[in-house]
Design an enzyme around this catalytic site. Structure first.
Site, PDB file in Angstrom:
ATOM      1  CG  HIS A 193      -1.868  -3.391  -9.090  1.00 13.37           C
ATOM      2  ND1 HIS A 193      -1.469  -2.157  -9.509  1.00 13.37           N
ATOM      3  CD2 HIS A 193      -1.847  -3.364  -7.774  1.00 13.37           C
ATOM      4  CE1 HIS A 193      -1.467  -1.368  -8.244  1.00 13.37           C
ATOM      5  NE2 HIS A 193      -1.785  -1.825  -7.303  1.00 13.37           N
ATOM      6  CG  HIS A 231      -4.126  -5.592  -4.323  1.00 14.78           C
ATOM      7  ND1 HIS A 231      -3.082  -5.133  -3.508  1.00 14.78           N
ATOM      8  CD2 HIS A 231      -4.248  -4.315  -4.966  1.00 14.78           C
ATOM      9  CE1 HIS A 231      -2.668  -3.993  -3.586  1.00 14.78           C
ATOM     10  NE2 HIS A 231      -3.409  -3.387  -4.688  1.00 14.78           N
TER      11      HIS A 231
END
Ligand code: 5GP
Ligand code: ZN
Length: 113
Positions: free
Chosen positions: A99, A101
């Site tokens: 992922h 951020h």
């Protein structure tokens, strides 16, 4: 597969959705570290940066284009913001589904802790 981000993507677990398209699911971080803290998550389960394949190059570029779009939408583009991907324990990675951020809305510090 016992992956919390796969569960959020499938709807089995709730997440505060910000954006979705065929490749990514984007939601608010549950424990925000800045006024804007959003996670840009590929729908494909890739555990870490080290697991990326040649075929994932367009997908990773897309994550950054989505970060660009959301930073503008949230009004943090000109002020500045940070994007980062943690990889493995010493970086602080806790969820093993890659992922990006997106953090902003406050002054960031460098070097990061
Ligand atoms: P990492 O430490 O792996 O780079 O980032 C994981 C991030 O996911 C953390 O910032 C953490 O707050 C967030 N997170 C963990 N579990 C959940 C969850 O169930 N829902 C949401 N929205 N964020 C989560
Ligand atoms: Zn997953």
């Amino acid at each position: 597969m016992d992956c919390i981000f796969c569960k959020i993507i499938s709807g089995e677990r709730t997440g505060r959705k910000v954006y979705e398209d065929e490749l990514v699911y984007v939601f608010e971080d549950i424990n925000p570290q800045a006024p804007v803290h959003i996670l840009i998550v590929p729908k494909k389960h890739i555990p870490t940066l080290l697991d990326l394949k040649e075929e994932d190059k367009p997908l990773m570029g897309h994550l950054y284009m989505v970060a660009n779009m959301i930073a503008r939408e949230r009004g943090i583009a000109d002020r500045g913001f940070r994007t980062l991907i943690n990889c493995n324990p010493e970086s602080g990675q806790t969820v093993y589904h890659i992922h990006l951020h997106l953090l902003g809305g406050r002054m960031m510090h460098w070097p990061p802790g």
